[in-house]
Design a protein around this motif. Structure first.
Motif, PDB file in Angstrom:
ATOM      1  N   UNK A 147       1.110 -11.344  20.750  1.00 15.06           N
ATOM      2  CA  UNK A 147       0.195 -10.094  19.956  1.00 15.06           C
ATOM      3  C   UNK A 147      -1.141  -9.962  20.635  1.00 15.06           C
ATOM      4  N   UNK A 148      -1.753  -8.870  20.753  1.00 15.97           N
ATOM      5  CA  UNK A 148      -2.945  -8.628  21.403  1.00 15.97           C
ATOM      6  C   UNK A 148      -4.200  -9.176  20.292  1.00 15.97           C
ATOM      7  N   UNK A 149      -3.561  -9.010  18.897  1.00 15.82           N
ATOM      8  CA  UNK A 149      -4.197  -9.446  17.817  1.00 15.82           C
ATOM      9  C   UNK A 149      -3.618  -9.827  16.664  1.00 15.82           C
ATOM     10  N   UNK A 150      -3.953 -10.395  15.688  1.00 15.98           N
ATOM     11  CA  UNK A 150      -3.253 -10.718  14.611  1.00 15.98           C
ATOM     12  C   UNK A 150      -2.769  -9.599  13.568  1.00 15.98           C
ATOM     13  N   UNK A 151      -1.488  -9.786  13.029  1.00 15.35           N
ATOM     14  CA  UNK A 151      -1.258  -8.380  12.294  1.00 15.35           C
ATOM     15  C   UNK A 151      -1.705  -8.561  11.083  1.00 15.35           C
ATOM     16  N   UNK A 152      -2.458  -7.437  10.493  1.00 20.99           N
ATOM     17  CA  UNK A 152      -3.079  -7.426   9.287  1.00 20.99           C
ATOM     18  C   UNK A 152      -2.673  -6.418   8.182  1.00 20.99           C
ATOM     19  N   UNK A 153      -1.799  -5.706   8.857  1.00 23.63           N
ATOM     20  CA  UNK A 153      -1.299  -4.472   8.079  1.00 23.63           C
ATOM     21  C   UNK A 153       0.109  -4.173   8.249  1.00 23.63           C
ATOM     22  N   UNK A 154       0.847  -3.507   7.380  1.00 17.06           N
ATOM     23  CA  UNK A 154       2.182  -3.205   7.755  1.00 17.06           C
ATOM     24  C   UNK A 154       2.442  -1.998   8.840  1.00 17.06           C
ATOM     25  N   UNK A 155       1.053  -1.303   8.787  1.00 17.06           N
ATOM     26  CA  UNK A 155       1.063  -0.267  10.017  1.00 17.06           C
ATOM     27  C   UNK A 155       1.113  -0.604  11.095  1.00 17.06           C
ATOM     28  N   UNK A 179      11.368  -3.970   4.206  1.00 14.94           N
ATOM     29  CA  UNK A 179      10.672  -3.329   5.347  1.00 14.94           C
ATOM     30  C   UNK A 179      10.590  -1.704   5.136  1.00 14.94           C
ATOM     31  N   UNK A 180      11.680  -1.086   4.546  1.00 10.03           N
ATOM     32  CA  UNK A 180      11.724   0.312   4.383  1.00 10.03           C
ATOM     33  C   UNK A 180      10.747   0.759   3.427  1.00 10.03           C
ATOM     34  N   UNK A 181      10.737  -0.050   2.181  1.00 11.02           N
ATOM     35  CA  UNK A 181      10.047   0.550   1.128  1.00 11.02           C
ATOM     36  C   UNK A 181       8.542   0.285   1.349  1.00 11.02           C
ATOM     37  N   UNK A 182       8.035  -0.893   2.228  1.00 17.59           N
ATOM     38  CA  UNK A 182       6.581  -0.964   2.493  1.00 17.59           C
ATOM     39  C   UNK A 182       6.307   0.095   3.615  1.00 17.59           C
ATOM     40  N   UNK A 183       7.060   0.555   4.405  1.00 11.21           N
ATOM     41  CA  UNK A 183       6.764   1.580   5.404  1.00 11.21           C
ATOM     42  C   UNK A 183       6.714   2.967   4.650  1.00 11.21           C
ATOM     43  N   UNK A 184       7.351   3.112   3.304  1.00 12.55           N
ATOM     44  CA  UNK A 184       7.356   4.276   2.899  1.00 12.55           C
ATOM     45  C   UNK A 184       5.920   4.316   2.109  1.00 12.55           C
ATOM     46  N   UNK A 185       5.411   3.144   1.436  1.00  7.15           N
ATOM     47  CA  UNK A 185       4.019   3.118   0.697  1.00  7.15           C
ATOM     48  C   UNK A 185       3.128   3.259   1.885  1.00  7.15           C
ATOM     49  N   UNK A 186       2.938   2.607   2.877  1.00  5.57           N
ATOM     50  CA  UNK A 186       1.913   2.670   3.856  1.00  5.57           C
ATOM     51  C   UNK A 186       1.688   4.091   4.647  1.00  5.57           C
ATOM     52  N   UNK A 187       2.981   4.825   4.579  1.00  5.05           N
ATOM     53  CA  UNK A 187       2.769   6.055   5.080  1.00  5.05           C
ATOM     54  C   UNK A 187       2.891   7.278   4.348  1.00  5.05           C
ATOM     55  N   UNK A 188       2.505   6.988   3.038  1.00  8.03           N
ATOM     56  CA  UNK A 188       2.257   8.133   2.068  1.00  8.03           C
ATOM     57  C   UNK A 188       3.376   8.367   1.098  1.00  8.03           C
ATOM     58  N   UNK A 189       4.657   7.616   1.205  1.00  6.17           N
ATOM     59  CA  UNK A 189       5.615   7.792   0.556  1.00  6.17           C
ATOM     60  C   UNK A 189       5.682   6.902  -0.772  1.00  6.17           C
ATOM     61  N   UNK A 190       6.917   6.881  -1.213  1.00  8.61           N
ATOM     62  CA  UNK A 190       7.380   5.699  -2.362  1.00  8.61           C
ATOM     63  C   UNK A 190       8.932   5.831  -2.500  1.00  8.61           C
ATOM     64  N   UNK A 191       9.358   5.041  -3.517  1.00 12.40           N
ATOM     65  CA  UNK A 191      10.587   5.041  -3.802  1.00 12.40           C
ATOM     66  C   UNK A 191      11.449   6.254  -3.845  1.00 12.40           C
ATOM     67  N   UNK A 192      10.738   7.166  -4.453  1.00 11.76           N
ATOM     68  CA  UNK A 192      11.156   8.421  -4.850  1.00 11.76           C
ATOM     69  C   UNK A 192      11.004   9.670  -3.664  1.00 11.76           C
ATOM     70  N   UNK A 193      10.112   9.112  -2.617  1.00  7.37           N
ATOM     71  CA  UNK A 193       9.879   9.876  -1.470  1.00  7.37           C
ATOM     72  C   UNK A 193      10.321   8.960  -0.108  1.00  7.37           C
ATOM     73  N   UNK A 194      11.485   8.417   0.040  1.00 10.95           N
ATOM     74  CA  UNK A 194      11.608   7.466   1.065  1.00 10.95           C
ATOM     75  C   UNK A 194      12.268   8.302   2.326  1.00 10.95           C
TER      76      UNK A 194
END
Length: 349
Positions: A147-155, A179-194
């Protein structure tokens, strides 16, 4: 934990949740008698050894009872508990976070109550679907030397440096859903918008591999076949300390995904008091610390003292526990069949 993630997901989807049922609650919990037998469904291995020492032993000493075990993954014992609904052979049933909440709704297990003395010490998130006995969050795990730097965000998984180096979790088990739900959360979605999650995960392809178990993932890390995945922090901590100190366990600013083992009392048990005593002992300091020390499961109660050498390896205290990300499991469970087909077609394919 030995059932493959794909098999586990089929068992979740295939249980007869819609069958009619009748809830049988004891009018009052009778005092245990010498020779009474408590049947406990739990995972084998380290967890079996810990409860035998810290739960069974003091329970038998106090009441003169017997304890029998049904060992294995949650899929088999969950299916059996549903088939026996209201007339259980189990008294205490250990399930994962989403199975436990569904089982209460389906009349298979009881909602938690203060009849278990340590109930009041449970964190709020551990009072759902039964009695949470271990936090075991899912998060990003990665080779820090790559890693070029520590991972601090799901993004950070979408940083170009990880292209072609990710082992994505197979199916919709705890790791895959996290993995899937955190991707949804950090990119503007949620369980209802997967849908947004599926689109973003597709951008990570090609993957180095699809990983179907901790053992498989850790072998991939050892062989330098992959450098990043989403996995349980506890199992990864053990791997780091015994095999591969280059692996880091990320603590993203958005939080780690809440995963939890839950002890449930079956509806219709004839051993209500013994079951409550069993769970109370599981939530006691000796058992909680044994889980923390031996397999890095974080305590679900706030009334214990954790040794300093363990604190950095666990999720502890109101602030840290409150950062664990819980999901809407009703939506997830209702969407499993559709999401699995989409996963097979767009992510694994």
């Amino acid at each position: 934990m030995n059932v493959s993630r794909r098999t586990f997901n089929k068992l979740i989807a295939g249980a007869g949740l819609a069958a009619p049922f009748h809830i049988i609650r004891p009018a009052s919990a009778q005092e245990p008698k010498k020779g009474d037998e408590l049947v406990v469904g739990i995972w084998g291995g380290a967890q079996e050894k810990i409860v035998k020492e810290h739960v069974e032993k003091p329970l038998v000493e106090k009441y003169g009872c017997k304890v029998s075990y049904v060992l294995g993954g949650t899929g088999d014992r969950r299916a059996r508990a549903y088939a026996e609904r209201g007339r259980p052979s189990f008294d205490v049933l250990y399930l994962n976070i989403f199975e436990s909440r569904q089982a209460v709704k389906d009349g298979v297990t009881q909602a938690p109550t203060p009849a278990v003395k340590n109930f009041e010490a449970l964190y709020p998130s551990a009072r759902k679907g039964g009695y949470g006995v271990a936090f075991n969050p899912c998060t990003i795990v990665y080779d820090k030397t790559k890693a070029s730097k520590p991972i601090t965000s799901w993004k950070d998984m979408w940083n170009p440096e990880w292209k072609g180096r990710i082992a994505w979790p197979d199916g919709l088990g705890a790791e895959g859903i996290s993995a899937l739900m955190m991707a949804a959360r950090v990119w503007g979605g949620d369980e209802k918008n997967a849908d947004i999650a599926f689109e973003k995960v597709k951008q990570l392809k090609p993957f180095a591999a699809i990983q179907g178990s901790q053992a498989q993932l850790f072998e991939m890390f050892d062989q330098k076949l992959a450098d990043l995945s989403v996995e349980f922090g506890s199992f990864t901590q053990s791997y780091v300390e015994t095999r591969n100190p280059n692996i880091a366990i990320a603590k993203p600013v958005e939080g780690q995904a809440l995963s939890m083992n839950v002890a449930c009392i079956t509806e219709g048990t004839k051993n209500q008091k013994l079951a409550e005593e069993w769970i109370n002992l599981h939530l006691s300091e000796p058992c909680m610390l044994a889980y923390a020390r031996q397999i890095y499961y974080s305590p679900t109660v706030s009334n214990i003292t954790v040794p300093d050498d363990l604190k950095a390896k666990l999720v502890l205290g109101d602030e840290q526990v409150s950062k664990l990300v819980d999901f809407d499991w009703d939506v997830i469970n209702a969407s499993r069949a559709k999401w699995q087909a989409k996963y097979d077609r767009e992510i694994a394919g």
